[in-house]
Design an enzyme around this catalytic site. Structure first.
Site, PDB file in Angstrom:
ATOM      1  N   ASP A  54      37.546 -28.077  26.275  1.00 22.24           N
ATOM      2  CA  ASP A  54      36.169 -27.884  26.744  1.00 22.24           C
ATOM      3  C   ASP A  54      36.087 -27.973  28.268  1.00 22.24           C
ATOM      4  OD1 ASP A  54      34.858 -31.124  27.043  1.00 22.24           O
ATOM      5  OD2 ASP A  54      36.894 -30.656  26.410  1.00 22.24           O
ATOM      6  N   GLU A  55      35.083 -27.301  28.840  1.00 21.52           N
ATOM      7  CA  GLU A  55      34.713 -27.458  30.249  1.00 21.52           C
ATOM      8  C   GLU A  55      35.883 -27.341  31.219  1.00 21.52           C
ATOM      9  OE1 GLU A  55      30.685 -30.102  29.804  1.00 21.52           O
ATOM     10  OE2 GLU A  55      32.577 -31.193  29.755  1.00 21.52           O
TER      11      GLU A  55
END
Ligand code: IFG
Length: 529
Positions: A337-338
């Site tokens: 993620d991210e």
């Protein structure tokens, strides 16, 4: 097994009755009718009330099948709950008499209860919990707990009567994956704090514990081939505290404790983003070869492993090899993620490479749903944490065979504030009161995802603002039971009007267990006097 005060039993054995918890409560309990069989969270698949109630007798026994250590362990777990609060001896016996409390194993497939379901039959002679598996027996025990007066959860014994309404429950889960995630990276949580949370999750038949073990602010799992990850990377946390980490032995203690509550641990090593603790520990992982400073803030998306470097691949192999070796469960979560400062091509190359490494070490990949932007390996699982339900790559991957765990951040993120007054938590996905945590359907939350692709649900609790058990509980209760019902109960039983009543009845149990819950204005909590 469960740790409980032995004082009442000792006093009883000396012939001295321990002081009952509260005489007026006992009178009230004696007058009160047994709880209705439907007053369970998650609500059972089918309930047929009827026939006389069961009252636990002082000389009752807990009958377990001979030759099943697992069933005996469930019997001991139940005894550990009932003995202190009833003051009864409740010996375990394999004498197969159907009286008192009976835990029975059926032939596989016999009772149509599947891998985790159970039948509970309550008559004046006995409460019989039958299942094809010991997991089913364990889940039946959670239901039995909720059918007994809340004072059964107390440390000090009360006077009963310990009555269960008459009738039959036939129950089994809608989804196989019913998880809770605890972020032990932003703020470190000790083995004891994790075990406390495990006991609370078990009340609601949660069967997966996802531990977010690594992030920018801390590395929390010892890797023998990479000692600086914890020696240095685990030495702090959000706000600059001393952090901490699990040795292999401590991690395996958590795994064993979770397994004794029929929960599988899912370890997460978040990569290529959320890696500042690793980048600070080993300079070679940075493209410029320079170790980064430790980070104690709460920003996200600023870090990335240097994907093209062979040193990075070696690092990932070392870490995954060791985490896989210490994890008996089938899953290994790689995060994903991210990764805002990882180049697009690098991200795809990295996620594809890491999935191969995870499979080489015999584990099934789980990743946050951004991994659908790479090439999800066969059998890979994507964990959805979006809020809009319109993420095309997720639907495309699901249609191509990727399975999904649903954690929509605007329903399932337990670190979201309840409202603007909530003292801890975040609000980027919106304020989330109890009804919002309850009113969603995993089968339809993402457009274009076939219902058959949905493995289940998970409630993440991120710990940027969460430092101890009291704060974990304040955010998890009452929303975790809501998500547990979404994951366990049939869609046809879904009803906020019913759930909020049943949820209210959980409050005296949480009080008896010392759980620090949020008294949501949406729930008709009982008057506590
Ligand atoms: N998003 C980040 C988490 C955490 C969270 C807090 C995911 C998958 C916001 N990533 O959720 O690290 O910071 O609500």
């Amino acid at each position: 097994m469960r740790r409980r005060s032995v004082v009442p039993a000792l006093l009883l054995s000396l012939g001295v009755a321990a002081v009952p918890a509260a005489p007026h409560a006992a009178a009230a309990a004696a007058a009160a009718a047994p709880l209705p069989l439907t007053q369970v969270v998650p609500v059972p698949a089918s309930v047929r009330a009827g026939g006389g109630a069961f009252t636990l007798a002082e000389d009752a026994a807990i009958h377990v099948p001979a030759g099943s250590p697992g069933a005996a362990a469930v019997g001991r777990y139940l005894a550990g709950i009932l003995r202190p609060s009833t003051g009864y001896g409740l010996p375990l016996t394999t004498n197969a008499r159907r009286e008192g409390i009976v835990l029975a194993l059926t032939e596989p497939g016999a009772g149509n209860t599947g891998a985790e379901g159970y039948r509970l039959q309550s008559t004046p002679r006995a409460v019989v919990i039958s299942a094809a598996t010991t997991a089913g027996l364990f889940h039946g025990v959670q239901t039995l707990r909720q059918l007994l007066p809340a004072s059964v959860e107390r440390e000090l014994y009360g006077l009963g009567p310990w009555t269960v309404a008459g009738g039959t429950i036939a129950d089994r889960p809608r989804y196989a994956y019913r998880g809770a995630m605890l972020d032990v990276a932003r703020h470190f949580h000790t083995v004891q704090q994790v075990e406390r949370y495990i006991d609370q999750l078990a009340l609601y038949k949660i069967n997966r514990l996802h531990l977010h073990l690594t992030d920018d602010q801390g590395w929390r799992i010892a890797i023998a081939s990479r000692p600086r990850l914890t020696a240095y990377g685990g030495s702090t946390q959000v706000g600059g505290g001393t952090g901490g980490y699990y040795t292999t032995a401590e991690y395996q203690q958590i795994v064993r404790y979770a397994a004794s509550r029929y929960m599988t641990v899912v370890p997460e090593i978040d990569m290529p983003g959320h890696t500042n603790a690793a980048l600070a520990s080993y300079g070679e992982l940075n493209c410029n070869g320079v170790p980064r400073a430790l980070y104690t803030g709460t920003a996200v998306g600023f870090s990335s492993l240097c994907v093209p470097k062979p040193a990075t691949t070696q690092f990932v192999d070392d870490v995954i090899r060791e985490v896989a070796a210490m994890t008996p469960g089938p899953y290994l979560h790689i995060g994903g993620d991210e990764a805002r400062v990882t180049g697009r091509a690098d991200y795809v190359a990295f996620v594809d490479r890491v999935q191969q490494i995870v499979r080489r070490y015999g584990k099934t990949v789980i990743g946050w749903h951004q991994i659908t932007g790479a090439d999800p390996a066969p059998g890979a699982i994507a964990q959805y944490w979006g809020t809009k339900g319109d993420e095309e790559p997720v639907a495309v991957a699901a249609q191509a065979g990727t399975r999904l765990i649903m954690s929509p951040a605007n329903h399932a993120y337990l670190d979201m504030k309840y409202d603007e007054e909530t003292p801890i938590g975040q609000k980027w996905a919106g304020y989330t009161e109890v009804q919002k945590a309850y009113d969603w359907n995993p089968a339809t939350v993402v457009r274009g995802v076939p219902a058959s692709a949905v493995l289940g649900v998970e409630a993440p609790l991120w710990s940027e603002t969460v430092t101890d058990s009291s704060e974990i509980e304040y955010l998890a209760f009452p929303r975790l039971p809501a998500i547990a019902e979404v994951g366990w109960s049939p869609a046809a039983t879904h009803s906020w009007a019913s759930f909020r009543q049943r949820l209210a009845a959980q409050a005296p149990r949480w009080t008896a267990l010392g759980i620090n819950y949020y008294r949501s204005p949406q729930v008709p909590w009982p008057w506590t006097g």
